[in-house]
Scaffold this motif. Structure first.
Motif, PDB file in Angstrom:
ATOM      1  N   CYS A   1     -16.824 -31.317  39.130  1.00  0.00           N
ATOM      2  CA  CYS A   1     -15.565 -31.332  39.884  1.00  0.00           C
ATOM      3  C   CYS A   1     -15.577 -32.539  40.810  1.00  0.00           C
ATOM      4  O   CYS A   1     -16.644 -32.966  41.272  1.00  0.00           O
ATOM      5  CB  CYS A   1     -15.395 -30.062  40.723  1.00  0.00           C
ATOM      6  SG  CYS A   1     -15.316 -28.513  39.794  1.00  0.00           S
ATOM      7  N   ASP A   2     -14.386 -33.059  41.090  1.00  0.00           N
ATOM      8  CA  ASP A   2     -14.308 -34.106  42.105  1.00  0.00           C
ATOM      9  C   ASP A   2     -13.874 -33.480  43.433  1.00  0.00           C
ATOM     10  O   ASP A   2     -13.530 -32.294  43.507  1.00  0.00           O
ATOM     11  CB  ASP A   2     -13.366 -35.237  41.680  1.00  0.00           C
ATOM     12  CG  ASP A   2     -11.943 -34.780  41.417  1.00  0.00           C
ATOM     13  OD1 ASP A   2     -11.523 -33.746  41.984  1.00  0.00           O
ATOM     14  OD2 ASP A   2     -11.237 -35.447  40.637  1.00  0.00           O
ATOM     15  N   ALA A   3     -13.881 -34.273  44.476  1.00  0.00           N
ATOM     16  CA  ALA A   3     -13.588 -33.747  45.809  1.00  0.00           C
ATOM     17  C   ALA A   3     -12.187 -33.178  45.905  1.00  0.00           C
ATOM     18  O   ALA A   3     -11.957 -32.152  46.562  1.00  0.00           O
ATOM     19  CB  ALA A   3     -13.801 -34.843  46.851  1.00  0.00           C
ATOM     20  N   ASP A   4     -11.217 -33.825  45.241  1.00  0.00           N
ATOM     21  CA  ASP A   4      -9.836 -33.342  45.294  1.00  0.00           C
ATOM     22  C   ASP A   4      -9.724 -31.947  44.685  1.00  0.00           C
ATOM     23  O   ASP A   4      -9.015 -31.080  45.221  1.00  0.00           O
ATOM     24  CB  ASP A   4      -8.907 -34.308  44.563  1.00  0.00           C
ATOM     25  CG  ASP A   4      -8.690 -35.604  45.327  1.00  0.00           C
ATOM     26  OD1 ASP A   4      -8.981 -35.622  46.541  1.00  0.00           O
ATOM     27  OD2 ASP A   4      -8.246 -36.584  44.711  1.00  0.00           O
ATOM     28  N   GLU A   5     -10.395 -31.720  43.569  1.00  0.00           N
ATOM     29  CA  GLU A   5     -10.332 -30.412  42.915  1.00  0.00           C
ATOM     30  C   GLU A   5     -10.984 -29.340  43.787  1.00  0.00           C
ATOM     31  O   GLU A   5     -10.463 -28.228  43.930  1.00  0.00           O
ATOM     32  CB  GLU A   5     -11.008 -30.457  41.550  1.00  0.00           C
ATOM     33  CG  GLU A   5     -10.914 -29.140  40.791  1.00  0.00           C
ATOM     34  CD  GLU A   5     -11.497 -29.213  39.395  1.00  0.00           C
ATOM     35  OE1 GLU A   5     -11.344 -28.225  38.647  1.00  0.00           O
ATOM     36  OE2 GLU A   5     -12.111 -30.240  39.046  1.00  0.00           O
ATOM     37  N   LEU A   6     -12.115 -29.652  44.374  1.00  0.00           N
ATOM     38  CA  LEU A   6     -12.796 -28.694  45.236  1.00  0.00           C
ATOM     39  C   LEU A   6     -11.983 -28.410  46.499  1.00  0.00           C
ATOM     40  O   LEU A   6     -11.929 -27.263  46.960  1.00  0.00           O
ATOM     41  CB  LEU A   6     -14.182 -29.216  45.597  1.00  0.00           C
ATOM     42  CG  LEU A   6     -15.162 -29.305  44.416  1.00  0.00           C
ATOM     43  CD1 LEU A   6     -16.434 -30.036  44.841  1.00  0.00           C
ATOM     44  CD2 LEU A   6     -15.499 -27.922  43.883  1.00  0.00           C
ATOM     45  N   ASP A   7     -11.329 -29.438  47.044  1.00  0.00           N
ATOM     46  CA  ASP A   7     -10.454 -29.223  48.199  1.00  0.00           C
ATOM     47  C   ASP A   7      -9.297 -28.301  47.825  1.00  0.00           C
ATOM     48  O   ASP A   7      -8.880 -27.441  48.620  1.00  0.00           O
ATOM     49  CB  ASP A   7      -9.907 -30.552  48.713  1.00  0.00           C
ATOM     50  CG  ASP A   7     -10.966 -31.405  49.412  1.00  0.00           C
ATOM     51  OD1 ASP A   7     -12.033 -30.850  49.757  1.00  0.00           O
ATOM     52  OD2 ASP A   7     -10.731 -32.613  49.583  1.00  0.00           O
TER      53      ASP A   7
ATOM     54  N   ARG B   1     -17.345 -23.888  37.726  1.00  0.00           N
ATOM     55  CA  ARG B   1     -16.132 -23.992  38.540  1.00  0.00           C
ATOM     56  C   ARG B   1     -15.692 -22.602  39.008  1.00  0.00           C
ATOM     57  O   ARG B   1     -15.295 -22.426  40.168  1.00  0.00           O
ATOM     58  CB  ARG B   1     -15.021 -24.647  37.728  1.00  0.00           C
ATOM     59  CG  ARG B   1     -13.765 -24.962  38.534  1.00  0.00           C
ATOM     60  CD  ARG B   1     -12.707 -25.633  37.676  1.00  0.00           C
ATOM     61  NE  ARG B   1     -13.163 -26.919  37.156  1.00  0.00           N
ATOM     62  CZ  ARG B   1     -13.488 -27.138  35.877  1.00  0.00           C
ATOM     63  NH1 ARG B   1     -13.434 -26.154  34.993  1.00  0.00           N
ATOM     64  NH2 ARG B   1     -13.884 -28.327  35.483  1.00  0.00           N
TER      65      ARG B   1
ATOM     66  N   ARG C   1     -21.134 -26.697  46.330  1.00  0.00           N
ATOM     67  CA  ARG C   1     -20.084 -27.729  46.267  1.00  0.00           C
ATOM     68  C   ARG C   1     -20.730 -29.099  46.011  1.00  0.00           C
ATOM     69  O   ARG C   1     -20.260 -29.871  45.166  1.00  0.00           O
ATOM     70  CB  ARG C   1     -19.285 -27.739  47.567  1.00  0.00           C
ATOM     71  CG  ARG C   1     -18.194 -28.809  47.618  1.00  0.00           C
ATOM     72  CD  ARG C   1     -17.576 -28.913  49.011  1.00  0.00           C
ATOM     73  NE  ARG C   1     -16.678 -30.043  49.102  1.00  0.00           N
ATOM     74  CZ  ARG C   1     -15.353 -29.968  49.021  1.00  0.00           C
ATOM     75  NH1 ARG C   1     -14.766 -28.802  48.857  1.00  0.00           N
ATOM     76  NH2 ARG C   1     -14.611 -31.062  49.125  1.00  0.00           N
TER      77      ARG C   1
ATOM     78  N   LEU D   1     -20.265 -31.734  42.762  1.00  0.00           N
ATOM     79  CA  LEU D   1     -19.923 -33.143  42.932  1.00  0.00           C
ATOM     80  C   LEU D   1     -20.970 -34.039  42.279  1.00  0.00           C
ATOM     81  O   LEU D   1     -20.633 -34.966  41.524  1.00  0.00           O
ATOM     82  CB  LEU D   1     -19.797 -33.479  44.417  1.00  0.00           C
ATOM     83  CG  LEU D   1     -18.560 -32.968  45.145  1.00  0.00           C
ATOM     84  CD1 LEU D   1     -18.708 -33.155  46.648  1.00  0.00           C
ATOM     85  CD2 LEU D   1     -17.297 -33.669  44.640  1.00  0.00           C
ATOM     86  N   ASP D   2     -22.238 -33.762  42.551  1.00  0.00           N
ATOM     87  CA  ASP D   2     -23.319 -34.593  42.021  1.00  0.00           C
ATOM     88  C   ASP D   2     -23.388 -34.540  40.493  1.00  0.00           C
ATOM     89  O   ASP D   2     -23.717 -35.535  39.834  1.00  0.00           O
ATOM     90  CB  ASP D   2     -24.666 -34.148  42.598  1.00  0.00           C
ATOM     91  CG  ASP D   2     -24.778 -34.412  44.089  1.00  0.00           C
ATOM     92  OD1 ASP D   2     -23.974 -35.204  44.605  1.00  0.00           O
ATOM     93  OD2 ASP D   2     -25.667 -33.810  44.730  1.00  0.00           O
TER      94      ASP D   2
ATOM     95  N   GLY E   1     -20.865 -34.111  38.554  1.00  0.00           N
ATOM     96  CA  GLY E   1     -19.626 -34.606  37.973  1.00  0.00           C
ATOM     97  C   GLY E   1     -18.768 -33.519  37.352  1.00  0.00           C
ATOM     98  O   GLY E   1     -17.872 -33.801  36.551  1.00  0.00           O
TER      99      GLY E   1
END
Length: 337
Positions: free
Chosen positions: A290-296, A17, A281, A285-286, A288
């Motif tokens: 981080c999810d998309a919201d956390e990366l955004d 992360r 990124r 995601l793949d 697991g």
């Protein structure tokens, strides 16, 4: 024989992360400079590092705070990775007093010893000899501090690099030679400047390990760095320097505004399709992690940090006339009016 590191291998969730946080910040900082210069919002000269974020992010995670770094004029990402505040970087680039050198050094000469950044140099190949001196100082003091010197593929064709590599290997100095091979030395492809296919093969001539990794994979670079740092800290007890070649690409040419007519269109397109930031990124995601919201959220925070730093810098003063001889002479010289 040149060693190779398996892509996308190793690393804890927290470290991965953090790698993405650094890469997002490096990308945002470079993108904002390009936008500001391109629209006429502000003026400065810089040599873009966009596309090479994975290497510097790996350094930022792998190095200790007391480890030292010598980098180059194309060092925006390296400086961010080592923790130099954006205000100091932008401030120096734009000639403002909040800069690392109070706006007097410019893009090519940014340093922050408190963060371990000892030198940024505008002379190709000039960094390795300085890094040798820093590593020698650590060795003589009995410290396990490591000096990393970052440079491009073109620097390995200079005599200064040869002498530094030879001395570092001969004396088992606590160093890492980190080559950010973006495949072009200014406007000349590496195939026109050296017979070797892999730059890391040069390490064998100095008696040090040579490792070649995917410079767009921060986990591969981190793994190679971890091994090299352990070896460097071992010093004369079976340790010493390592040469790491990180194969990557630069997206914006040698300098901002370079139209890059010398780069084949298909090569540039393939390189941009392998952009390390969205690639990593996707890995997070793949896996697991981080999810998309956390990366955004990480992306938004990077953009906000850049805008905050830029606002501070653009509101700061340029150096006054009394700065002319400050930090230049031990005893300031008074010139007649």
């Amino acid at each position: 024989m040149v060693g190779r590191v398996t892509p996308m291998s190793g690393g804890t969730a927290g470290a991965e992360r953090r790698l993405y946080e650094l890469m997002a910040l490096m990308k945002a900082a470079d993108d904002r400079l390009s936008k500001g210069i391109g629209t006429g919002e502000f003026m400065c000269v810089y040599w873009p590092s966009r596309g090479q974020e994975a290497i510097a992010a790996a350094m930022g995670v792998a190095l200790r705070p007391d480890d030292q770094l010598v980098t180059t004029y194309r060092g925006l990402h390296d400086l961010i990775g080592k923790g130099v505040p954006l205000e100091e970087i932008y401030g120096e680039m734009m000639g403002r007093t909040v800069g690392a050198g109070r706006g007097k050094g410019g893009t090519m000469h940014i340093a922050n010893p408190d963060k371990g950044v000892m030198l940024s140099t505008g002379i190709v190949g000039a960094g390795p000899p300085v890094a040798v001196g820093l590593a020698m100082a650590a060795q003589r003091r009995g410290s396990d501090r490591v000096t990393v010197v970052s440079f491009g593929d073109g620097a390995t064709n200079t005599g200064s690099f040869h002498e530094a590599a030879n001395m570092a290997a001969l004396w088992d100095l606590p160093m890492v030679f980190l080559c950010q091979n973006n495949l072009y030395a200014e406007m000349t492809p590496t195939s026109d400047t050296m017979k070797l296919e892999h730059v890391a093969d040069r390490a064998a001539g100095y008696g040090m390990p040579g490792v070649r990794v995917d410079g767009n994979d921060p986990l591969a670079v981190r793994s190679a760095l971890d091994d090299a740092l352990r070896r460097a800290r071992a010093g004369g007890n079976g340790g010493g320097p390592t040469f790491i070649e990180c194969v990557t690409f630069r997206f914006r040419g040698h300098y901002f505004g370079d139209r890059m007519p010398y780069i084949p269109e298909d090569q540039l397109a393939a390189a941009m399709a392998a952009d390390p930031v969205p690639r990593f990124r996707g890995h997070l995601l793949d896996a697991g992690i981080c999810d998309a919201d956390e990366l955004d959220r990480i992306d938004r925070e990077a953009l906000a940090a850049v805008e905050t730093a830029l606002h501070t810098v653009l509101g700061a003063d340029s150096p006054a006339i009394d700065e002319l001889d400050r930090d230049v002479y031990a005893t300031p010289i008074t010139f007649p009016v």
